[in-house]
Structures are given as structure tokens and as C-alpha cells.
Scaffold this motif. Structure first.
Motif, PDB file in Angstrom:
ATOM      1  N   PRO A  34       0.797  -1.100  -0.060  1.00 23.58           N
ATOM      2  CA  PRO A  34       0.115   0.028  -0.049  1.00 23.58           C
ATOM      3  C   PRO A  34       0.750   1.181  -0.138  1.00 23.58           C
ATOM      4  O   PRO A  34       2.044   1.218   0.204  1.00 23.58           O
ATOM      5  CB  PRO A  34      -0.967   0.006   1.184  1.00 23.58           C
ATOM      6  N   GLY A  35       0.149   2.260  -0.428  1.00 25.82           N
ATOM      7  CA  GLY A  35       0.971   3.843  -0.729  1.00 25.82           C
ATOM      8  C   GLY A  35       0.344   4.829  -0.262  1.00 25.82           C
ATOM      9  O   GLY A  35      -0.836   4.626  -0.134  1.00 25.82           O
ATOM     10  N   LEU A  36       1.039   6.106  -0.219  1.00 25.91           N
ATOM     11  CA  LEU A  36       0.279   7.021   0.143  1.00 25.91           C
ATOM     12  C   LEU A  36       0.596   8.170  -1.210  1.00 25.91           C
ATOM     13  O   LEU A  36       1.628   8.169  -1.556  1.00 25.91           O
ATOM     14  CB  LEU A  36       0.706   7.767   1.342  1.00 25.91           C
ATOM     15  N   THR A  37      -0.102   8.871  -1.528  1.00 27.54           N
ATOM     16  CA  THR A  37      -0.152   9.607  -2.762  1.00 27.54           C
ATOM     17  C   THR A  37      -0.358  11.177  -2.457  1.00 27.54           C
ATOM     18  O   THR A  37      -1.276  11.578  -1.960  1.00 27.54           O
ATOM     19  CB  THR A  37      -0.768   9.355  -4.080  1.00 27.54           C
ATOM     20  N   VAL A  38       0.589  11.927  -2.433  1.00 29.99           N
ATOM     21  CA  VAL A  38       0.610  13.400  -1.996  1.00 29.99           C
ATOM     22  C   VAL A  38       0.211  14.283  -3.441  1.00 29.99           C
ATOM     23  O   VAL A  38       0.982  14.028  -4.538  1.00 29.99           O
ATOM     24  CB  VAL A  38       1.927  13.864  -1.539  1.00 29.99           C
ATOM     25  N   VAL A  39      -0.944  15.034  -3.447  1.00 31.87           N
ATOM     26  CA  VAL A  39      -1.507  15.784  -4.670  1.00 31.87           C
ATOM     27  C   VAL A  39      -1.693  17.251  -4.410  1.00 31.87           C
ATOM     28  O   VAL A  39      -2.088  17.427  -3.274  1.00 31.87           O
ATOM     29  CB  VAL A  39      -2.473  14.645  -5.326  1.00 31.87           C
ATOM     30  N   PRO A  40      -1.812  17.996  -5.269  1.00 29.32           N
ATOM     31  CA  PRO A  40      -2.357  19.259  -5.138  1.00 29.32           C
ATOM     32  C   PRO A  40      -4.035  19.112  -5.321  1.00 29.32           C
ATOM     33  O   PRO A  40      -4.568  18.332  -5.808  1.00 29.32           O
ATOM     34  CB  PRO A  40      -2.075  20.046  -6.391  1.00 29.32           C
ATOM     35  N   ARG A  41      -4.710  19.764  -4.414  1.00 36.61           N
ATOM     36  CA  ARG A  41      -6.288  19.903  -3.963  1.00 36.61           C
ATOM     37  C   ARG A  41      -6.856  20.579  -5.305  1.00 36.61           C
ATOM     38  O   ARG A  41      -6.359  21.617  -5.690  1.00 36.61           O
ATOM     39  CB  ARG A  41      -6.398  20.552  -2.874  1.00 36.61           C
ATOM     40  N   HIS A  42      -7.732  19.988  -5.942  1.00 32.81           N
ATOM     41  CA  HIS A  42      -8.554  20.526  -7.111  1.00 32.81           C
ATOM     42  C   HIS A  42     -10.316  20.741  -6.336  1.00 32.81           C
ATOM     43  O   HIS A  42     -10.495  19.938  -5.542  1.00 32.81           O
ATOM     44  CB  HIS A  42      -8.636  19.666  -8.202  1.00 32.81           C
ATOM     45  N   PRO A  43     -10.882  21.774  -6.961  1.00 37.93           N
ATOM     46  CA  PRO A  43     -12.302  21.575  -6.404  1.00 37.93           C
ATOM     47  C   PRO A  43     -12.881  20.445  -7.051  1.00 37.93           C
ATOM     48  O   PRO A  43     -12.523  20.127  -8.280  1.00 37.93           O
ATOM     49  CB  PRO A  43     -12.706  23.184  -7.211  1.00 37.93           C
ATOM     50  N   ARG A  53      -4.204  15.653   0.088  1.00 40.79           N
ATOM     51  CA  ARG A  53      -4.211  16.623  -0.680  1.00 40.79           C
ATOM     52  C   ARG A  53      -3.667  17.857  -0.112  1.00 40.79           C
ATOM     53  O   ARG A  53      -4.262  18.300   1.026  1.00 40.79           O
ATOM     54  CB  ARG A  53      -5.756  16.769  -1.125  1.00 40.79           C
ATOM     55  N   LEU A  54      -2.892  18.566  -0.872  1.00 32.51           N
ATOM     56  CA  LEU A  54      -2.362  19.821  -0.343  1.00 32.51           C
ATOM     57  C   LEU A  54      -3.045  21.122  -0.918  1.00 32.51           C
ATOM     58  O   LEU A  54      -3.617  20.989  -2.002  1.00 32.51           O
ATOM     59  CB  LEU A  54      -1.050  19.874  -0.787  1.00 32.51           C
ATOM     60  N   ARG A  55      -2.933  22.072  -0.110  1.00 33.31           N
ATOM     61  CA  ARG A  55      -3.528  23.232  -0.702  1.00 33.31           C
ATOM     62  C   ARG A  55      -2.919  23.781  -1.879  1.00 33.31           C
ATOM     63  O   ARG A  55      -1.570  23.694  -2.195  1.00 33.31           O
ATOM     64  CB  ARG A  55      -3.590  24.500   0.625  1.00 33.31           C
ATOM     65  N   ALA A  56      -3.710  24.214  -2.809  1.00 33.80           N
ATOM     66  CA  ALA A  56      -3.161  24.600  -4.155  1.00 33.80           C
ATOM     67  C   ALA A  56      -3.862  25.557  -4.924  1.00 33.80           C
ATOM     68  O   ALA A  56      -5.232  25.810  -4.584  1.00 33.80           O
ATOM     69  CB  ALA A  56      -3.063  23.183  -5.236  1.00 33.80           C
ATOM     70  N   ARG A  65      -2.273  22.908 -11.138  1.00 29.59           N
ATOM     71  CA  ARG A  65      -2.588  23.642  -9.815  1.00 29.59           C
ATOM     72  C   ARG A  65      -1.091  23.872  -9.095  1.00 29.59           C
ATOM     73  O   ARG A  65      -0.360  23.083  -9.295  1.00 29.59           O
ATOM     74  CB  ARG A  65      -3.334  22.765  -8.765  1.00 29.59           C
ATOM     75  N   PHE A  66      -0.955  24.808  -8.537  1.00 32.66           N
ATOM     76  CA  PHE A  66       0.271  25.140  -7.934  1.00 32.66           C
ATOM     77  C   PHE A  66       0.259  25.099  -6.447  1.00 32.66           C
ATOM     78  O   PHE A  66      -0.641  25.787  -5.775  1.00 32.66           O
ATOM     79  CB  PHE A  66       0.868  26.675  -8.118  1.00 32.66           C
TER      80      PHE A  66
END
Length: 444
Positions: A34-43, A53-56, A65-66
């Protein structure tokens, strides 16, 4: 082995990087990793398990998204603490943006092995969009500051010192050379300390000199799962997009943007249409520059434009129905490093016409396609060759399907586990290890 994946692109945006990551994460989980995925947050982004999900903020380019942590270095601390709580054993970075940089920083702070996949031909994209060299140099300085390291020299002196300043090469003016020098410096910051660097096809190594030794480079094609639609789904797709029963569909899948070669495809289709009036070009993908596309369609006239269908970005099951409706796949891009759509089309039995000679020879289809010169006349001739000879189209499609079937999600996950193991052993030993996965990384 629990990996944490860092990516600057994720759903609801769809591209080859997103497909590759999601395929890998699922296949690894299926095999007990199993893994974790770090991504920019989208609406409107759907919740998924093991997704951080990171603030973006929107950056105004292609729905990317930045992540603003880059502007405030302190913003990394909370994310790295959340990553550490997941107890990962390896960091896998997939993109060169702020989230990818955060992955490099996380690997350093947590003392974890670092694996990078070089999915994107940054040099080709920077050239296609004529990104200002000054902005790229500023990015190098900012990246170095966030990593807490001296920034590498950028420009003629720094590039020559690293052996990457292609003086006098045809077609490359000073602006192009300065852009490429800045991107080489960026790659040095991101990839230089990686314990393993994965490239999906030989195309990467033929186009770019990566700042890592050969023994740390692994050639691992992304696995693709075939998905054959039901006849009713194909009929529904054709009906939804006004495709008549006697229309002969030439399909293109991917962003409808200039870096994907659409400005070659449209005039080539105009010529192919003259030889096959039943042809219809169906473009499945997001349109991020409608003004540019409108001008391109105007350039071929209303009669040709009326035979071009734009579907917009579609979910995977609709894309599968699009393959089921097509007689051939047109792939005019010269910037792709893996071109998953070639594998998807092949698994659907659809032959392809492409212009990239490296992907043609060394990609997952290993020559099972029609390759032409990158001119409208030649690309049109390639399309007509398959439209005029269904028997040859079926033969090429069958060969392509058998070759694409070698690269499954299961084999992809197994190869990546070997890479992770090599990277972990190298990181523990504090020295390089040598190994090959699937195919060795060719000498550069």
C-alpha cells in the motif's frame, strides 16, 4: 514496501502521468504494497483512500495547480510530518513542480531512499511554450533555497561545466539554449541525489542528458490494462458525438494543445479527407487554449472543420468506447516520453500512425505502427495507407496488441519493486548499486 508518491498533476485532470501513477499505486496495493499519494487539491476532487491533498492554487496553464509551499518554506513541515506518520519506506517523485520538490525535501529530512520517474520532456515543453529563461533561472534559485543547497550555475558557464551546452546545434538560438541550461540545472537539483531514476522509454535518454550515472537509471515501461467496450457503449459514444454509421473515425487522444502536435494533425487530416471523404477526426481530450484551436480550425476551412469532432476530456470508460469506434489512432506528438495512448489503442486492436521515430522504434509497440515524416503531406499519406488497406490495418493492429500486452500493470509493479529494492540498498549502503530491470538503461 510502502511508498509515498508525490505528483503535481492528479484527478480530475487527466494525463499520462496521472494514469501511470494510478496504475502503479493500484498494482502495488494489489501485491501487498500500500502507498500514500501526495497531490495538489482540486475543486470537486473525489476523496480516495491514502490520498494526501495539499492546498493549491490555479496557475493558469492547462488546469495545473500550484502548491504555494514553495513561496513559504515553512509550509513543508506539516506535510512532511503527515508523510512521516504514514511510515513510508521509500519516496517516489513523479513530477518536477513544487509537489515533486517537496518529495525530494521529504526524502532528505526523513532519511528515505528517493526514486524519481522522468515522465515529461521538460525541454520540449519549455520550447513549445517559449518559457522565459529568466523565469526558469529564478525557479532554479528558489528550488535551491528550499532544498538548502547552493544553486548550480545557470547559463553558458554552468551548462558547459556539466557538458550540456550544445553550442552551434542547428535550430537552437540563444533563447532556446538558455532555457535548456536552466532546465538542466533544475534537473540537477531534483535528480542529482536520487537513488534511482526511472524512464518509461528510450525516448527520454535519446533527447535529454540526465544528471545521474547510468547505473542509477532504469528503463521501466508503464503497464496498461486493456479495456474493450461493449458494442452498446461504442454505439452510444458515436451517437452522443454525431458520428454517422458510415463515418470512418481517425482518433486522437490527449490534450488538444500545440505541444501534442495538433497543429500538424489538423492540416494533415484536411489532406486525408480529400482522399477519403468519409473520414472523421475525433479529438478526445481537454482544450486549454480555445482561441488557438479556433484559429487552427479556421485555417483549414469550414468544410474540413465540420468533419472534426471535439469531445473534451472524458473518463476512462468513454475513452475506451472511442477506441472501439476508431479505425486508426493519429499520434502527431513529438514531445511524449511514453505515449500510453499508443498502448491503449493497440490493446483495443487499433493501429497507429505516428511521427516520432524514437517512440516508433523503441517504444512498447517496437515498430508495430506506421511512422511518417512530421509533415502534413506525409502524415496524411500514413493515415490514408491504413484507411485504404483494412487488411494491413488489421495486421498492424494485431501485432501492436501482442506487443502492448507484454506490459501489464502487474509487470509494471514487479519491475518498480525491484527498482525500490535497488534504491533502498543503495541508500542504506551510502554507495551506488548496479542492476537492470526489464531492459537496461542504454548508454548515453
Amino acid at each position: 514496501m510502502r511508498a509515498v508518491h508525490f505528483t503535481d498533476t492528479y484527478l480530475p485532470r487527466r494525463d499520462g502521468v496521472v494514469t501511470s501513477i494510478r496504475t502503479l499505486v493500484r498494482a502495488l496495493a494489489d501485491h501487498g504494497h500500500p502507498g500514500l499519494t501526495v497531490v495538489p487539491r482540486h475543486p470537486g476532487q473525489a476523496d480516495e483512500p491514502d490520498l494526501l491533498r495539499l492546498r493549491a492554487l490555479p496557475c493558469g496553464v492547462a488546469d495545473l495547480r500550484f502548491s504555494p509551499w514553495l513561496l513559504r518554506g515553512a509550509g513543508a513541515t506539516g506535510t512532511i510530518e503527515a508523510v512521516a506518520a504514514a511510515e513510508p519506506e521509500i519516496v517516489h517523485v513523479h513530477t518536477p513542480g513544487p509537489v515533486g520538490l517537496l518529495g525530494v525535501l521529504a526524502a532528505r529530512r526523513l532519511g528515505l531512499p528517493l526514486v524519481q520517474t522522468y515522465h515529461t520532456d521538460l525541454h520540449a515543453y519549455a520550447d513549445a511554450y517559449r518559457l522565459p529563461a529568466q523565469a526558469l533561472r529564478a525557479t532554479v534559485r528558489l528550488y535551491a533555497r528550499r532544498l538548502g543547497v547552493p544553486h548550480p550555475p545557470v547559463g553558458p558557464v554552468g551548462a558547459r561545466a556539466r557538458g550540456r551546452w550544445p553550442v552551434g546545434r542547428a535550430g537552437r538560438g540563444p533563447a532556446t539554449l538558455h532555457r535548456r541550461a536552466a532546465l538542466d540545472a533544475t534537473n540537477l537539483l531534483l535528480l542529482g541525489d536520487a537513488d534511482a531514476v526511472v524512464v518509461p522509454t528510450r525516448a527520454v535518454l535519446d533527447r535529454i542528458s540526465l544528471p545521474v550515472p547510468d547505473e542509477r537509471v532504469f528503463l521501466v515501461p508503464t503497464g496498461v490494462a486493456g479495456r474493450r467496450p461493449e458494442p452498446g457503449q461504442v454505439a452510444a459514444f458515436r451517437a452522443a458525438h454525431g458520428i454517422a454509421p458510415d463515418d470512418r473515425v481517425v482518433l486522437a487522444v490527449g490534450r488538444v494543445n500545440r505541444e501534442k502536435g495538433v497543429d500538424l494533425l489538423v492540416p494533415a487530416f484536411a489532406r486525408a479527407l480529400a482522399g477519403c471523404p468519409q473520414a472523421r477526426l475525433v479529438l478526445v481530450g481537454a482544450v486549454f487554449d480555445p482561441r488557438w484551436l479556433t484559429g487552427l480550425l479556421k485555417s483549414v476551412g469550414p468544410a474540413v472543420a465540420a468533419r472534426i469532432t471535439l469531445t473534451g476530456q472524458q473518463p476512462a470508460e468513454t475513452v475506451a468506447a472511442a477506441y472501439g469506434s476508431a479505425e486508426l489512432l493519429a499520434f502527431p506528438s513529438r514531445t511524449d516520453t511514453q505515449a500510453l495512448v499508443l498502448q491503449e489503442a493497440a490493446l483495443a486492436g487499433v493501429p497507429a500512425v505516428l511521427v516520432d521515430p524514437v517512440l516508433h522504434r523503441h517504444g512498447p509497440l517496437a515498430g508495430a505502427a506506421v511512422q511518417t515524416a512530421p509533415t502534413p503531406e506525409d502524415f496524411a499519406a500514413g493515415m490514408l495507407r491504413l484507411l485504404d488497406d483494412p487488411a494491413e490495418a488489421r495486421r498492424i493492429g494485431a501485432t501492436a496488441a501482442s506487443r502492448a500486452a507484454r506490459h501489464t500493470p502487474t509487470s509494471y509493479a514487479a519491475a518498480m519493486c525491484e527498482v525500490y529494492d535497488q534504491a533502498a540498498r543503495r541508500q542504506r549502503a551510502g554507495a551506488r548499486t548496479t542492476g537492470e530491470v526489464g531492459q537496461p538503461a542504454v548508454n548515453r
